[in-house]
Design a protein around this motif. Structure first.
Motif, PDB file in Angstrom:
ATOM      1  N   GLU A  14      14.554   8.003  19.513  1.00 32.28           N
ATOM      2  CA  GLU A  14      13.335   7.324  19.947  1.00 32.28           C
ATOM      3  C   GLU A  14      12.289   7.334  18.842  1.00 32.28           C
ATOM      4  N   TRP A  15      12.168   8.461  18.135  1.00 29.06           N
ATOM      5  CA  TRP A  15      11.197   8.528  17.039  1.00 29.06           C
ATOM      6  C   TRP A  15      11.567   7.578  15.915  1.00 29.06           C
ATOM      7  N   ARG A  16      12.852   7.459  15.649  1.00 33.72           N
ATOM      8  CA  ARG A  16      13.275   6.497  14.614  1.00 33.72           C
ATOM      9  C   ARG A  16      12.936   5.078  15.041  1.00 33.72           C
ATOM     10  N   ALA A  17      13.194   4.764  16.309  1.00 29.18           N
ATOM     11  CA  ALA A  17      12.886   3.424  16.818  1.00 29.18           C
ATOM     12  C   ALA A  17      11.388   3.145  16.738  1.00 29.18           C
ATOM     13  N   MET A  18      10.579   4.180  16.882  1.00 35.06           N
ATOM     14  CA  MET A  18       9.129   4.024  16.792  1.00 35.06           C
ATOM     15  C   MET A  18       8.658   3.886  15.350  1.00 35.06           C
ATOM     16  N   PRO A 204      16.137   2.653   4.610  1.00 33.93           N
ATOM     17  CA  PRO A 204      16.533   4.057   4.416  1.00 33.93           C
ATOM     18  C   PRO A 204      15.635   5.041   5.149  1.00 33.93           C
ATOM     19  N   ALA A 205      14.344   4.735   5.239  1.00 32.16           N
ATOM     20  CA  ALA A 205      13.407   5.648   5.892  1.00 32.16           C
ATOM     21  C   ALA A 205      13.607   5.699   7.399  1.00 32.16           C
ATOM     22  N   LEU A 206      14.259   4.678   7.959  1.00 33.59           N
ATOM     23  CA  LEU A 206      14.459   4.621   9.396  1.00 33.59           C
ATOM     24  C   LEU A 206      15.877   4.992   9.803  1.00 33.59           C
ATOM     25  N   ARG A 207      16.681   5.400   8.827  1.00 32.74           N
ATOM     26  CA  ARG A 207      18.036   5.834   9.145  1.00 32.74           C
ATOM     27  C   ARG A 207      18.014   7.176   9.848  1.00 32.74           C
ATOM     28  N   ASP A 208      19.173   7.551  10.328  1.00 39.92           N
ATOM     29  CA  ASP A 208      19.268   8.835  11.020  1.00 39.92           C
ATOM     30  C   ASP A 208      18.845   9.974  10.123  1.00 39.92           C
ATOM     31  N   ALA A 209      17.976  10.817  10.626  1.00 34.93           N
ATOM     32  CA  ALA A 209      17.573  11.998   9.884  1.00 34.93           C
ATOM     33  C   ALA A 209      18.639  13.066  10.024  1.00 34.93           C
ATOM     34  N   GLN A 210      18.722  13.969   9.039  1.00 38.26           N
ATOM     35  CA  GLN A 210      19.641  15.091   9.154  1.00 38.26           C
ATOM     36  C   GLN A 210      19.214  15.970  10.321  1.00 38.26           C
ATOM     37  N   PRO A 211      20.166  16.397  11.158  1.00 34.34           N
ATOM     38  CA  PRO A 211      19.798  17.260  12.278  1.00 34.34           C
ATOM     39  C   PRO A 211      19.106  18.532  11.797  1.00 34.34           C
ATOM     40  N   VAL A 212      18.109  18.972  12.549  1.00 35.39           N
ATOM     41  CA  VAL A 212      17.408  20.202  12.203  1.00 35.39           C
ATOM     42  C   VAL A 212      18.269  21.378  12.636  1.00 35.39           C
ATOM     43  N   ALA A 213      18.566  22.274  11.718  1.00 36.66           N
ATOM     44  CA  ALA A 213      19.415  23.407  12.043  1.00 36.66           C
ATOM     45  C   ALA A 213      18.720  24.348  12.997  1.00 36.66           C
ATOM     46  N   PRO A 214      19.463  24.959  13.932  1.00 31.65           N
ATOM     47  CA  PRO A 214      18.849  25.907  14.864  1.00 31.65           C
ATOM     48  C   PRO A 214      18.100  26.996  14.111  1.00 31.65           C
ATOM     49  N   GLY A 215      16.916  27.302  14.586  1.00 29.93           N
ATOM     50  CA  GLY A 215      16.137  28.370  13.991  1.00 29.93           C
ATOM     51  C   GLY A 215      15.298  27.933  12.821  1.00 29.93           C
TER      52      GLY A 215
END
Length: 216
Positions: A14-18, A204-215
């Motif tokens: 949703e944030w990427r779509a925004m 490129p700025a709207l592509r999928d971001a790398q998942p945030v690692a736990p912690g």
């Protein structure tokens, strides 16, 4: 944490779509993960934490409340700036080429091509400088200028033969309606290439971001 991961993945989409910028997307995702982990430690599920709200709506509210920066295409401003920057090049080309040097029907083709190439160069440089200098506050403008530097000449190479062909059908008339139509052809090519360059630059700025690692 599978449920929490699903919530975060949905929120990031949703944030990427925004158009939320990657830096703020990462920060929002990290904050949301911490909240979900803290809630899980207290035995609260993600659904309970969200109060049954839709994840996408929840994500939009988080982004709005945090004041996250959003990328905007700024297409209208970009077109105005590029066309304004190109206008002096067109005027200069007219004064230096068509007014000062006689334009004959029997002129060699190579010279005709050279004249149009000079016009295209003047238009390109003016448009790039105007966008770079007058829109330096806009996110992603450097990538946009580089994309324009590639796509606008390509558009010019495609529209030039069409413009020359039209000029030939009119006997290379310098009548105002003919000149305006030729300018409109060039302007349409410039506008299309500029819009495509902006879209390409922001992709490129709207592509999928790398998942945030736990912690983290």
């Amino acid at each position: 944490m599978q449920d929490a991961d699903d919530v975060i993945a949905t929120a990031e989409r949703e944030w990427r779509a925004m158009g939320v910028v990657p830096r703020d997307r990462a920060a929002l995702a990290a904050d949301l993960r911490r909240e979900l982990e803290a809630a899980a430690a207290d035995g609260i599920t993600p659904r309970q934490l969200l109060g049954g709200a839709d994840v996408r709506a929840f994500a939009r509210r988080l982004a709005a409340e945090s004041g996250a920066e959003r990328l905007t295409y700024e297409t209208e401003r970009l077109l105005r700036t590029a066309l304004a920057g190109a206008a002096p090049g067109l005027v200069l080309s007219w004064l230096l080429l068509w007014e000062q040097v006689p334009f004959g029907v029997d002129m060699p083709g190579a010279l005709l091509v050279a004249r149009h190439a000079i016009c295209a160069a003047a238009v390109l440089v003016g448009a790039l400088l105007a966008v770079r200098l007058r829109m330096r506050d806009v996110p992603g403008i450097d990538r946009t200028v580089w994309a324009m530097a590639l796509l606008v000449p390509l558009a010019g190479a495609l529209v030039t033969p069409l413009t020359m062909a039209f000029a030939w059908t009119t006997g290379y008339s310098t009548a105002l309606p003919v000149l305006l139509f030729e300018a409109a052809m060039v302007g349409a090519a410039l506008a299309g290439a500029t819009l495509l360059a902006r879209w390409w630059a922001l992709t490129p700025a709207l592509r999928d971001a790398q998942p945030v690692a736990p912690g983290h």
